[in-house]
Design a protein around this motif. Structure first.
Motif, PDB file in Angstrom:
ATOM      1  N   VAL A  28       0.840  -1.199   0.000  1.00 47.12           N
ATOM      2  CA  VAL A  28       0.000   0.000   0.000  1.00 47.12           C
ATOM      3  C   VAL A  28       0.880   1.256   0.000  1.00 47.12           C
ATOM      4  N   CYS A 119      -5.499   2.861   6.545  1.00 47.38           N
ATOM      5  CA  CYS A 119      -5.868   2.801   5.125  1.00 47.38           C
ATOM      6  C   CYS A 119      -7.226   3.473   4.890  1.00 47.38           C
ATOM      7  N   ALA A 120      -7.423   4.617   5.508  1.00 44.38           N
ATOM      8  CA  ALA A 120      -8.693   5.325   5.354  1.00 44.38           C
ATOM      9  C   ALA A 120      -9.878   4.384   5.580  1.00 44.38           C
ATOM     10  N   ASP A 122     -10.057   1.096   5.860  1.00 43.99           N
ATOM     11  CA  ASP A 122     -10.131  -0.241   5.267  1.00 43.99           C
ATOM     12  C   ASP A 122      -8.735  -0.865   5.303  1.00 43.99           C
TER      13      ASP A 122
ATOM     14  N   ARG B 444      -7.064   6.818   0.182  1.00 39.48           N
ATOM     15  CA  ARG B 444      -6.384   5.523   0.152  1.00 39.48           C
ATOM     16  C   ARG B 444      -5.371   5.504  -0.987  1.00 39.48           C
ATOM     17  N   SER B 445      -4.298   4.793  -0.798  1.00 43.23           N
ATOM     18  CA  SER B 445      -3.306   4.706  -1.868  1.00 43.23           C
ATOM     19  C   SER B 445      -3.910   3.927  -3.035  1.00 43.23           C
ATOM     20  N   HIS B 448      -3.788   0.304  -2.812  1.00 42.04           N
ATOM     21  CA  HIS B 448      -4.727  -0.345  -1.901  1.00 42.04           C
ATOM     22  C   HIS B 448      -5.815  -1.063  -2.694  1.00 42.04           C
TER      23      HIS B 448
END
Lengths: 164, 454, 614, 94
Positions: A28, A119-120, A122, B444-445, B448
């Motif tokens: 990520v 992860c925002a 999630d 989010r990346s 992800h």
């Protein structure tokens, strides 16, 4: 703990030490597999037969956020995660030494601080864990880390007994 | 309505303002500051040109509006009339207060040497100092003083293409951060990178040659350079307190509520001599984290909360040409029991300093992957901060100096830390002195999505 | 360069201390798939097959695969490829743990170590920085202490270390290379090769990245792979639950558990040393290698009763009560094969093997052979230094230590059972192929397994063609274990696939849940080369043939594709497989034909050309 | 009576022991007797897929009944039937 926010709840008894969470996290961050950039690190304490992923507790005090001289760390409103705002961070490293949990990192490539941002809402590590040792639920992290600490501690004390 | 006056716009002052405002939306708050409040830790990055200039400043009009603060910028406190609860400013005005916070910080301490008044001799303390440096854009710089303040700008100057030399009167560098072994390891590393550090050399004179500076050493040798940066230490800004009847020692003495001997006056930051976490006594810790703690505790108490401070902990982190170092608490092993490991060849050093079975200090030196890329720096801090008894784990850490993680987890430190915070159980909220509009939600990346899609 | 690979190999000439970085040959990378394959290609190019394995002219290669270090499940493996002193063949010993991926993260696919250092050294690789350091102070130290000390000297908590123990230093013919304390490239004496080069250890800290060609494709493929592993009972329940030790009772029930140096095929004490017993009484947790979602590793403690009798403080600085293991093969070799049914004792002996750097399979098998000689009166108390009947745990422990140090009778044991049997005029006690001892399946009971042993390029090995699942466990439509029919083709196919899996950097255990159909998409997405299952299988065949050709240059002939007389002529005396012998002679021609080799076992020119080896 | 032997802790728990004596003149009959004793969970385990489960392994005196007459394999009083679960997909080719 702010109510109705979720945290990474760790189940050390389920962890096998496979580091899939580290791989997912580094993926990520970087789009490559680079565990040295993972923001979750698996503790593998063989002698106590105790393994656990370990990352930011999103603690109430937010030592990292308080220490930052430029306010590059903020609280994400939805998740209550403390997040680094990359283009504000200057890379001084104060947050790294201020965090008493050891979960702030400094990246030598970007020269910025890095930390778990859930992860925002999630977390990728949760997806990646093959044994559900990481869950993203409403829970107080004090519970698991205390029990884990006691187990690691007891393992040592028991073995010392054997040596005497 | 309580009138709060805060003297000084450094981190202590700003955090005090914000804490007061969080607890009391009604109070009257005035901030007095001689220059636009800025983050001193950021100066090196400003010098290096790696950040936007706006990043330097910690307040603006919008912030003042949001926090309902009267900003008095460009003036200093001149005198305190403690009996009258009045502060006189150097521009002749005066302000009345119910609660006063002295957070006036510190200033560079210059040694009594001839020639320091040259424009080619600069401190590196304020935005203005940095401006003076950048205007001259020197290529050959001598830094007088190889302590934290001198070394923290090294990487920036190298990045600017400067030749950098250090002149240090003591025999070792970083005497207030690391022990001689660890410091020697950094010296050797820098020497390998071609950075000269002249230790044990006293400066006797600086001469402005018109095109640069000539430094004359006590032994008679001379050095020529474009510009001299003075980094020989700091002293607290507390001259205006004379006659105010407030007890001082190394700094302004404050209790665990950051209150001075005058119940209406608080002090915080570099100028304050507050509780020392490790000794139970008092100490001046002129570092950003202490300034922030002080500011928050003082602000909370000024606003009526009863917040006791367990004390400040010395800590420093430094990047010097890809070698990182950090230290916590007691950095000197002198007279103490110390364990650890040292591998000078690899630039690796770890030191743990003990009092009985408690860690009271320690330091790490090494590449990123060994210091701030690992869990260990923070965990070491956590163990020193909690002062937790390690029992038999002490022996384990002596035998396995690299295996700090296991000791940390077993110590119960995380539990203790999660269960406590600075302001009596109040969770920190974001925002701080951030300028509106607030940064966008962190997305989010893109990787992800690739990972989690099945 | 293909992705998945770092594209760089590190060449270290230990004789003069030269360290060089080199680009990995991309055509070899593609055609030999990785790990075991490309290392074999480099070895065959650079080392004369007739070399003395312990001479400086032999090289030792550490190789990862394209999937090592990725999140593909089991992407943990590295291979040690060299000429093995036990077998005088090319050997390819495989290990998991954390070391292999760390090498990849440091930026290297392969290490090629040449020559011989004038004094003991260890190699320290920290990303681009590589240096040889003195290991004088580590010489003589066990694996556990060496790992801890080297790690400390590097200063990084996350340094990974692979090392030899005293056995490797003393050139024990079956010394292992052990990484992460309990993971070993165990067989054929690769540790002795390292010892012969005065190379004590290789420490690695890698902070870099492994990049892949098609991220979305890889993610899809790895989820599919992991999902399949959760669906297959063995990879989702059997191995995590019992480890490889799940096999003990199973193989015993089938009458295929070699006992007392293959004099019987069932062990009355099997239940005592079974996976079930380990779980009930000693298992602490299961443990995974890097990226593995199966997690068959065992963290165990000696039982309550064993406490005090067997303290595991083999190293004062490290391991306490808990230890790892045992694996099925080790519990068999140190247990059933020696007639020992004490799991605590096996745990202790196994831990000793890890610390001393010994291959427990060959060690146990060699001691078992010595036990037979003792019971036959060929060896006496005087020669051995102690009584050595089957079942003697005291002797097992004492001789394990003496073997590593080559002290007394241990000096002969250190040569392995073939050389020992020859020296004592009893070559018939050697139970193995090409100098290497059998693992834990009686080749008389499972015909295909015997063929796999006989034709294995690195001597007897269960991992070259694990036909157990097809023959004994009744998966697929292969003939039963007692039948020689179709086994030639079966063994060749298993060999090709296993070799391909070894090349990818994945673990063979994954094939209990997935096949090349699931692995090929991983390889394709990681590397960017469109590998198909067929192409991977072909790469496996290519590697196998390359190894074979090199071995023949080293002097191996079809006559070496054989089994001991006991297997061919002496029927199993009792149990479900009573009366069976190996019908190797019936299977070998089928095998050679399936391989496209001549009747005397030579790869034909046509076959070699077809594989691009001609 | 023939003896049934079980491998694996779960199966032993479900069966009520490591070894049981069970009636049955064929393997199929013996398994019926086992299910009658152990309950529906055992039935589900053994016969969840219409026939004998893919991962169930049944040996008569160490011989896989798949190589004999499957469930019709006859049993005598002194025979031993081993039951275990061991799943694997065949490779190569799969």
């Amino acid at each position: 703990m702010t109510s109705a926010t979720r945290t990474l709840q760790i189940h050390p008894d389920r962890c096998t030490g496979c580091k899939q969470c580290e791989l997912a996290c580094s993926w990520v961050q970087t789009g490559t597999f680079q565990p040295s950039r993972s923001l979750i690190r698996v503790h593998v304490f063989d002698e106590e037969a105790s393994f656990a992923p370990y990352t930011c507790f999103q603690c109430d005090e937010a030592w990292c956020m308080q220490a930052c001289p430029v306010n590059a760390i903020d609280v994400e409103p939805d998740t209550q995660a403390k997040v680094v705002i990359d283009d504000v961070c200057v890379g001084c490293g104060l947050c790294v030494i201020a965090c008493p949990f050891g979960t702030m990192f400094f990246d030598r490539g970007s020269h910025t601080a890095e930390k778990c941002d859930l992860c925002a809402d999630d977390p990728a590590c949760v997806h990646a864990c093959p044994t559900a040792a990481i869950e993203y639920v409403e829970a107080d992290p004090v519970g698991w880390i205390s029990a884990f600490g006691e187990k690691v501690d007891a393992g040592r004390r028991d073995s010392l007994k054997g040596e005497l | 309505m309580t009138r709060h006056v805060i003297l000084g716009g450094g981190p202590a002052g700003i955090h005090a303002v914000e804490t007061i405002r969080q607890l009391d939306t009604e109070a009257d708050v005035t901030l007095v500051c001689d220059e636009a409040p800025c983050a001193r830790m950021v100066l090196p990055y400003h010098l290096a040109g790696t950040i936007a200039p706006g990043t330097l400043f910690t307040t603006d009009d919008a912030w003042a509006l949001e926090h309902q603060v009267a900003l008095e910028i460009g003036c200093r406190a001149h005198r305190i009339d403690a009996a009258a609860h009045r502060i006189e400013l150097d521009d002749g005005r005066s302000l009345d207060y119910d609660r006063l916070l002295v957070a006036t910080g510190s200033s560079p301490a210059r040694p009594p040497i001839e020639g320091l008044d040259s424009p080619r001799v600069v401190d590196m303390w304020t935005v203005a100092d940095a401006g003076t440096f950048l205007e001259q854009d020197p290529k050959d710089v001598v830094i007088v003083g190889a302590g934290f303040i001198g070394l923290v700008i090294l990487d920036a100057l190298i990045k600017r293409g400067c030749r950098v030399r250090f002149l240090e009167i003591a025999s070792v560098i970083l005497p207030r951060m690391l022990d001689a072994n660890a410091a020697g390891l950094i010296s050797a590393h820098l020497a390998n990178k071609g950075i000269e550090i002249l230790t044990g050399e006293a400066l006797s004179q600086i001469e402005d040659t018109g095109s640069g500076c000539r430094l004359t050493l006590a032994g008679g040798d001379t050095l020529d350079c474009d510009l001299v940066v003075m980094a020989t230490g700091i002293h607290a800004n507390r001259g205006f307190l004379e006659g105010a009847g407030i007890a001082t020692d190394a700094g302004i003495l404050v209790d665990d509520h950051l209150r001075t001997t005058d119940p209406a006056i608080f002090a915080a930051g570099d100028v304050a001599e507050g509780p020392d976490l490790l000794t139970g006594g008092h100490a001046v810790h002129a570092i950003q984290p202490t300034a922030i703690d002080h500011g928050r505790i003082a602000g909370a108490n000024m606003a009526g909360l009863d917040a006791a401070y367990s004390g400040s902990l010395a800590m420093n982190v430094l990047h010097t040409q890809a070698l990182e170092s950090c230290s916590f608490g007691r950095w000197s092993p002198e007279g103490m029991e110390s364990t650890g490991l040292s591998n000078p060849g690899a630039g690796i050093h770890r030191q743990y300093i003990w009092e009985d079975d408690r860690l009271v200090g320690g330091s790490l030196v090494g590449p990123t992957a060994a210091v701030s890329g690992a869990n260990d720096a923070g965990m070491l801090k956590g163990l020193v901060q909690t002062g937790i008894s390690l029992g038999t784990w002490k022996d384990y850490l002596k035998d396995h100096p690299l295996d700090l993680r296991r000791v940390y987890v077993a110590s119960g430190a995380p539990k203790a830390l999660l269960s406590s915070n600075l302001l009596t159980g109040r969770a920190s909220t974001g925002g701080g002195y951030r300028f509106p509009p607030r940064p966008p939600k962190r997305p989010r990346s893109t990787h992800h999505a690739v990972l989690v899609t099945r | 360069m293909l992705k998945g690979w770092t594209g760089t190999l590190l060449r270290v000439d230990l004789t003069n201390g030269n360290i060089e970085r080199e680009a990995v040959r991309e055509d070899w990378a593609r055609d030999f798939a990785g790990g075991r394959g490309i290392a074999a290609r480099y070895l065959s190019e650079e080392v004369d097959a007739r070399v003395d394995p312990l001479a400086p002219a032999n090289s030792i290669i550490f190789a990862t695969g394209p999937l090592t270090g990725t999140n593909s499940s089991t992407g943990a493996r590295y291979m040690v490829v060299t000429k093995g002193p036990l077998t005088n063949c090319m050997t390819t010993s495989n290990s998991g743990g954390l070391w292999g991926p760390e090498l990849k993260f440091a930026g290297y696919d392969l290490l090629i170590l040449e020559g011989r250092s004038p004094a003991p050294v260890y190699l320290w690789i920290h990303d681009e920085a590589v240096e040889l350091r003195s290991a004088e102070h580590l010489w003589g130290k066990g694996v556990f202490e060496t790992e801890d000390r080297v790690k400390e000297e590097t200063g990084f908590p996350d340094t990974r270390v692979t090392t030899i123990g005293p056995a490797g230093e003393n050139l024990v013919k079956y010394a292992a290379i052990v990484n992460d304390k309990f993971r070993a490239a165990g067989r054929s004496g690769v540790g002795a090769v390292m010892g012969s080069k005065n190379l004590k250890a290789i420490a690695v800290r890698g902070t870099g990245a492994v990049e892949v060609a098609d991220p979305a494709g890889l993610m899809q493929a790895q989820w599919a792979q992991k999902h399949a592993l959760t669906q297959a009972p063995l990879t989702s329940e059997g191995l995590p639950g019992y480890g490889t030790l799940a096999l003990m009772n199973v193989v015993n029930e089938h009458g295929a558990l070699p006992t007392r140096n293959f004099q019987q095929a069932q062990f009355e004490g099997a239940e005592e040393i079974s996976g079930e017993r380990l779980v009930e009484t000693r298992l602490q947790t299961n443990k995974a290698c890097f990226a593995c979602t199966i997690a068959c590793g065992r963290v165990s403690k000696v039982s309550e009763e064993g406490q005090g009798r067997y303290t595991l403080n083999t190293s004062p600085r490290n391991w306490r009560e808990a230890t790892e293991g045992p694996e099925y093969e080790n519990a068999w070799s140190l247990g059933a094969d020696c007639g020992i049914d004490d799991l605590d004792l096996i745990l202790k002996a196994n831990t000793l093997c890890n610390d001393l750097g010994l291959d427990p399979i060959t060690l146990g098998a060699t001691i078992a052979a010595a036990m037979e000689l003792y019971e036959d009166g060929v060896l006496t108390d005087k020669e051995v230094g102690m009584p050595l009947p089957f079942g003697s745990g005291e002797a097992l422990i004492a001789l394990t230590e003496k073997t590593a140090s080559r002290e007394g009778f241990g000096d002969l044991l250190a040569e392995g059972s073939k050389r020992m049997g020859d020296a004592l005029g009893r070559p018939d006690v050697f139970m193995g192929v090409k100098g290497q001892e059998f693992p834990a399946y009686d080749p008389r009971a499972i015909q295909g397994m015997g063929l796999g042993y006989a034709t294995s390029n690195r001597g007897a090995c269960h991992l070259r063609a694990y036909t157990i699942s097809a023959e004994m466990l009744g998966v697929g439509d292969a003939e039963g274990p007692e039948s020689p029919v179709g086994k030639g083709e079966l063994a060749a196919a298993f060999q090709n696939v296993s070799t391909a899996v070894d090349a990818t950097g994945l673990c063979l255990f994954l094939t209990f849940g997935v096949g090349l159909d699931e692995i090929a998409p991983l390889m394709a997405a990681a590397t960017g080369h469109p590998y198909t299952p067929a192409e991977l299988e072909l790469a496996g065949e290519r590697i196998w043939n390359l190894e074979r050709v090199w071995n023949m240059q080293a002097g191996i002939t079809a006559a070496d594709d054989t089994l001991p007389k006991r297997m061919l002529e002496q029927p199993i005396p009792a149990g479900p497989t009573k009366g069976q012998t190996s019908r190797l002679a019936e299977m070998l021609p089928d095998y050679y034909a399936a391989r496209g080799w001549s009747e005397d076992g030579h790869p034909s020119q046509e076959k070699l050309r077809a594989l691009g080896l001609g | 009576m023939p003896t049934a032997r079980f491998l694996g802790i779960q199966l032993r728990k479900l069966a009520g022991g490591t070894e049981l004596s069970l009636e049955g003149d064929t393997v199929g009959k013996l398994l019926e007797a086992l299910i009658a004793k152990a309950g529906p969970e055992m039935e589900h385990l053994l016969f969840s897929e219409g026939g004998l489960s893919r991962d169930a392994r049944i040996l008569k005196n160490g011989r896989n009944i798949g190589l004999l007459d499957a469930l019709a394999t006859p049993l005598e009083q002194r025979d031993t039937v081993t039951v275990y679960f061991f799943g694997s997909r065949s490779y190569p080719g799969g």
